[in-house]
Design a protein around this motif. Structure first.
Motif, mmCIF file in Angstrom:
data_model
loop_
_atom_site.group_PDB
_atom_site.id
_atom_site.type_symbol
_atom_site.label_atom_id
_atom_site.label_comp_id
_atom_site.label_asym_id
_atom_site.label_seq_id
_atom_site.Cartn_x
_atom_site.Cartn_y
_atom_site.Cartn_z
ATOM 1 N N SER A 66 49.482 37.081 43.012
ATOM 2 C CA SER A 66 50.007 36.734 44.334
ATOM 3 C C SER A 66 51.201 35.785 44.239
ATOM 4 O O SER A 66 52.081 35.803 45.108
ATOM 5 C CB SER A 66 48.910 36.117 45.205
ATOM 6 O OG SER A 66 48.419 34.938 44.607
ATOM 7 N N THR A 67 51.252 34.970 43.193
ATOM 8 C CA THR A 67 52.388 34.052 43.041
ATOM 9 C C THR A 67 53.654 34.834 42.706
ATOM 10 O O THR A 67 54.723 34.574 43.261
ATOM 11 C CB THR A 67 52.092 33.002 41.945
ATOM 12 O OG1 THR A 67 50.786 32.473 42.164
ATOM 13 C CG2 THR A 67 53.106 31.878 41.957
ATOM 14 N N GLU A 183 44.122 31.962 32.136
ATOM 15 C CA GLU A 183 44.466 33.341 31.799
ATOM 16 C C GLU A 183 45.945 33.567 32.111
ATOM 17 O O GLU A 183 46.461 33.111 33.127
ATOM 18 C CB GLU A 183 43.612 34.313 32.610
ATOM 19 C CG GLU A 183 43.723 35.762 32.178
ATOM 20 C CD GLU A 183 44.974 36.464 32.691
ATOM 21 O OE1 GLU A 183 45.300 37.536 32.159
ATOM 22 O OE2 GLU A 183 45.642 35.941 33.604
HETATM 23 O O1 F6P Z 1 46.959 39.546 36.777
HETATM 24 C C1 F6P Z 1 48.272 39.176 36.594
HETATM 25 C C2 F6P Z 1 48.422 37.686 36.612
HETATM 26 O O2 F6P Z 1 49.769 37.351 36.385
HETATM 27 C C3 F6P Z 1 47.532 36.947 35.648
HETATM 28 O O3 F6P Z 1 47.987 36.981 34.326
HETATM 29 C C4 F6P Z 1 47.456 35.579 36.261
HETATM 30 O O4 F6P Z 1 46.344 34.865 35.811
HETATM 31 C C5 F6P Z 1 47.341 35.938 37.720
HETATM 32 O O5 F6P Z 1 48.038 37.166 37.890
HETATM 33 C C6 F6P Z 1 47.815 34.906 38.678
HETATM 34 O O6 F6P Z 1 47.536 35.375 39.966
HETATM 35 P P1 F6P Z 1 47.821 34.519 41.267
HETATM 36 O O7 F6P Z 1 49.254 34.216 41.285
HETATM 37 O O8 F6P Z 1 47.395 35.418 42.387
HETATM 38 O O9 F6P Z 1 46.962 33.296 41.169
#
Ligand code: F6P
Length: 252
Positions: A66-67, A183
């Motif tokens: 989402s970021t 992660e």
């Molecule tokens: O799944 C892709 C990813 O970039 C991951 O590697 C990371 O942990 C996650 O999305 C971050 O997601 P968000 O921005 O929604 O927290």
């Protein structure tokens, strides 16, 4: 109480650059866990930083989440540049709108650039995976992503990501038992920066890109504090775009 003054944020940025193994830090006010606007601010800052560094035909490798979707929202065309966006990895078990492929398309559309995608199913066996990596059309995209001028990526809390991806019970246990906290790029790592699990997927070779590509790390929200600290031990980051909640934590 959260600081709001720009000068205080600038002060934190300068302190963080001295303390962390990065070249540049951008801090936006607030806590992304508390408001969606903060995530949009992160996206805006990251997109601006990227746009300002574009050269002719820059290759940008992007992850999902989402970021990164917020970064894509703020991507804009830059005169004389035709940036090319490629995903950092094939499927990681993410929801469609959070997949790196989807983010690539959105970024390319908004930047008036181009994209190449990786069509690799999520849960195929290792043998098939190895076979697919020999496929010329896939090799071509892998080549591109390994020549990236920029790698722009998110970081997630390990358990949040494992749940979001509906990870199998045995893998989930492995992640918990080995104390994974963060992660990124499909790798789960612990607080000392040690990899504890890797999602089986085709994608960029991080080692090959270290020191060559410009890594732009974008993450915010207090719930990601341990993940982001751990990432700085595990991975590569040249430019760090975070929110105030994380900045305060990293300065402690
Ligand atoms: O799944 C892709 C990813 O970039 C991951 O590697 C990371 O942990 C996650 O999305 C971050 O997601 P968000 O921005 O929604 O927290």
């Amino acid at each position: 109480q959260m600081l709001k003054e720009g000068s205080d944020l600038n002060y934190m940025e300068r302190q963080l650059v001295q303390k962390l193994p990065v070249n540049q830090v951008k801090v936006v006010p607030g806590d992304a866990d508390q408001s969606k606007e903060v995530k949009q601010l992160l996206g805006k800052e990251a997109a601006t930083l990227l746009i300002d560094s574009f050269k002719e035909e820059s290759v940008v490798t992007v992850t999902g989440g989402s970021t990164m979707a917020a970064v894509a929202d703020h991507m804009q065309p830059v005169d004389q540049t035709r940036p090319l966006f490629v995903p950092a990895r094939g499927g990681l078990g993410d929801l469609h709108e959070y997949q790196a492929n989807s983010i690539c398309v959105k970024m390319a559309d908004n930047a008036n650039g181009q994209y190449r995608l990786l069509y690799v199913p999520d849960s195929i066996g290792e043998e098939l995976h190895a076979k697919m990596q020999e496929e010329p059309s896939i090799l071509e995209v892998l080549d591109l992503m390994n020549q990236a001028d920029f790698v722009i990526h998110g970081i997630g809390d390990a358990l949040t990501m494992a749940k979001r991806r509906k990870t199998s019970e045995s893998t989930f246990e492995k992640i918990v038992e080995n104390n994974a906290v963060g992660e990124s790029f499909g790798y789960y790592f612990d607080k000392n920066g040690k990899t504890v699990h890797r999602v089986n997927s085709i994608g960029l070779s991080l080692d090959q890109l270290k020191g060559k590509s410009q890594f732009i790390t974008v993450a915010g929200g207090y719930s990601k504090r341990d993940a982001i600290s751990a990432y700085l031990k595990w991975g590569e980051s040249d430019v760090l775009v975070i929110d105030e909640a994380i900045a305060r934590h990293l300065l402690q």
